[in-house]
Design an enzyme around this catalytic site. Structure first.
Site, short mmCIF file in Angstrom:
data_model
loop_
_atom_site.label_atom_id
_atom_site.label_comp_id
_atom_site.label_asym_id
_atom_site.label_seq_id
_atom_site.Cartn_x
_atom_site.Cartn_y
_atom_site.Cartn_z
N HIS A 188 -15.43 -4.49 5.72
CA HIS A 188 -14.89 -3.15 6.03
C HIS A 188 -15.81 -2.53 7.07
CE1 HIS A 188 -12.86 0.71 4.52
NE2 HIS A 188 -13.62 1.06 5.54
N HIS A 232 -12.15 -0.30 -4.29
CA HIS A 232 -11.89 0.31 -2.99
C HIS A 232 -12.72 1.57 -2.74
CE1 HIS A 232 -8.51 -2.47 -2.56
NE2 HIS A 232 -8.13 -2.12 -3.77
N GLU A 281 -11.08 3.12 10.66
CA GLU A 281 -11.52 2.08 9.73
C GLU A 281 -10.74 0.78 9.95
OE1 GLU A 281 -11.92 3.31 5.72
OE2 GLU A 281 -13.03 5.12 6.26
N LYS A 292 0.83 -1.21 0.00
CA LYS A 292 0.00 0.00 0.00
C LYS A 292 0.86 1.26 0.00
CE LYS A 292 -3.90 -1.90 2.66
NZ LYS A 292 -4.73 -1.68 3.87
N ARG A 339 -12.06 13.55 9.24
CA ARG A 339 -13.08 14.43 8.67
C ARG A 339 -14.43 13.76 8.78
NH1 ARG A 339 -14.19 11.35 4.32
NH2 ARG A 339 -12.47 10.35 3.22
N ASN A 352 -9.78 8.43 8.99
CA ASN A 352 -10.13 9.63 8.24
C ASN A 352 -10.45 10.74 9.22
OD1 ASN A 352 -10.01 8.71 5.46
ND2 ASN A 352 -11.75 7.40 5.98
N LEU A 393 -5.98 -10.03 3.87
CA LEU A 393 -7.05 -10.87 4.40
C LEU A 393 -7.92 -11.36 3.25
CD1 LEU A 393 -7.95 -8.71 7.53
CD2 LEU A 393 -6.36 -10.62 7.36
#
Length: 447
Positions: A208, A235, A275, A158, A291, A289, A203
């Site tokens: 999610h 995504h 998350e 990532k 926000r 995140n 995974l």
């Protein structure tokens, strides 16, 4: 409380924030590009300032123009919405230097959570469970092979500075790893100007799950439950619901309390979302995140608490209006993101909306800034509205959603409404039996 808030965004989220300000008796200023002169939020705001031509970098991402608009209009605070400058630490710092309040966390907290590697380190320090993987950036094939061997294949590489699926590559074997590493670094550098990447365990069939949190900046933190955002394409979230059909009350309370304590310990101020990937009863942190989220209305539906009001209250120094024991969860809510896209190819479909009719009735909410005759510009995100449905339980919510989708009419352009009409009738969706790969597999089969 603030006297005048400038809303540094567009579309449905600008209108959402504007409505909250009006309910609180706060004057509003909106900024807009030349392409958005006829937008609904521009029509309804107390004041509006044109800040540039259509390209985002010359308007909605133009920090100097937005600060100038604050000074011209006398705005004492800025609400960034989501996207654009909402997670830009430099923007928050510049506003602070001009004695203008950024309705969000500090620039330092934005920076910490904006760097995925540092965010993971911080989460681990705060007691949040993380995905097994590298402790920092991976630069060499030898190092990548060592880490991958330790945590086991498959692994995912990532981008540290990124999101939205860019700079992400999966390696199922050691033979795949070298190409995946170089491809991810190249994509990350091109997309974010930073080619740093890290490795995590990939995974197989996770969900999610994200937890809505709030901090007062002075050591208090609460959570507003979780949302399940597992239905995704590339995504990007498509369908979100609260509470998650995969969790029981004990799991919900456990992960919520972990997140609330972490936010308090961090000294975080305002709204945030932590998350996770969730598999076999375990949660694994992926990012935070800093926000408001697109899907915040489903949380509002099941808690009855206006999260934008809460953002404004905290940013003005009023603290949190609720304690954890005050937050109760009522029923079930689902949000469908209605995009101006072909429902199968997902090709953007800008153009003029010739007829726009939204559903109504008990438990139905539509957040949208469009109207009949509105011309959707080709320059921005394709989201044109969100359908949020609330019911006493998930079965009632699904039935209500089916009815609402049948009533929703958008003519003149292609939208993703037909996709949701298909999904609401699918047995897997009805049973809550899906993971983050389900939607792409469904679309690939052409069902």
């Amino acid at each position: 409380m603030f006297q005048k808030i400038l809303i540094a965004n567009r579309g449905e989220i600008a209108l959402r924030v504007l409505r909250a300000c009006k309910e609180l008796g706060i004057q509003t200023v909106v900024v807009h590009s030349t392409a958005d002169s006829d937008a609904m939020h521009v029509r309804l705001a107390d004041e509006s300032v044109c800040i540039g031509p259509p390209p985002s970098r010359e308007s909605y991402l133009n920090i100097h123009q937005i600060v100038a608009a604050c000074e011209i209009t006398g705005a004492d605070a800025v609400h960034p919405g989501y996207g654009f400058l909402s997670e830009n630490a430099k923007f928050a710092d510049i506003l602070a230097a001009h004695n203008i309040t950024f309705i969000g966390p500090s620039g330092d907290h934005i920076r910490i959570m904006g760097d995925k590697i540092e965010a993971k380190r911080t989460a681990k320090r705060l007691g949040i469970p993380v995905v097994p993987g590298s402790d920092g950036a991976i630069n060499e094939d030898k190092e990548a092979k060592r880490v991958a061997a330790e945590i086991g294949y498959p692994v995912i590489i990532k981008a540290s500075a990124g999101g939205g699926g860019r700079g992400m590559k999966v390696a199922h074997t050691e033979a795949d790893l070298e190409v995946a590493l170089q491809t991810a670094k190249s994509e990350a550098g091109a997309a974010f100007g930073d080619d740093a990447v890290y490795i995590e365990k990939y995974l197989q069939k996770p969900r999610h799950i994200e937890v809505q949190v709030f901090g007062d900046g002075a050591g208090r933190g609460v959570h507003f439950g979780e949302r399940d955002c597992s239905l995704q394409r590339r995504h990007q979230k498509v369908w979100e619901e609260a509470n998650s059909p995969a969790l029981n009350a004990e799991e919900r309370s456990r992960i919520g309390d972990i997140c609330a304590r972490a936010i308090a310990d961090l000294g975080y101020s305002g709204a945030g979302t932590i998350e996770f990937l969730y598999e076999n009863g375990e949660f694994y942190f992926i990012e935070m995140n800093t926000r408001l989220q697109v899907e915040h209305p489903v949380t509002e539906a099941i808690t009855g608490i206006d999260l934008v009001h809460e953002q404004i209250r905290v940013a003005s120094g009023g603290g949190l209006s609720v304690r954890q024991e005050d937050i109760k969860f009522n029923g079930h809510a689902i949000e469908c993101r209605i995009n101006a896209e072909d429902p199968r190819t997902f090709t953007p479909s800008p153009g003029t909306i010739t007829h726009f009719h939204t559903p109504g009735g008990l438990g139905i909410r539509v957040d949208s800034g469009v109207y009949s005759g509105y011309k959707i510009p080709p320059y921005y995100d394709s989201l044109i509205g969100k359908l949020i449905v609330h019911g006493r339980n998930r079965v009632e919510c699904m039935m209500r959603l089916r009815r609402a989708l049948d009533e929703f009419v958008v003519d003149g352009i292609k939208t993703t409404l037909p996709l949701f009409r298909d999904l609401v009738g699918n047995p897997d969706i009805a049973n809550g039996d899906y993971d983050i790969h389900w939607l792409e597999k469904y679309l690939a089969k052409g069902e």
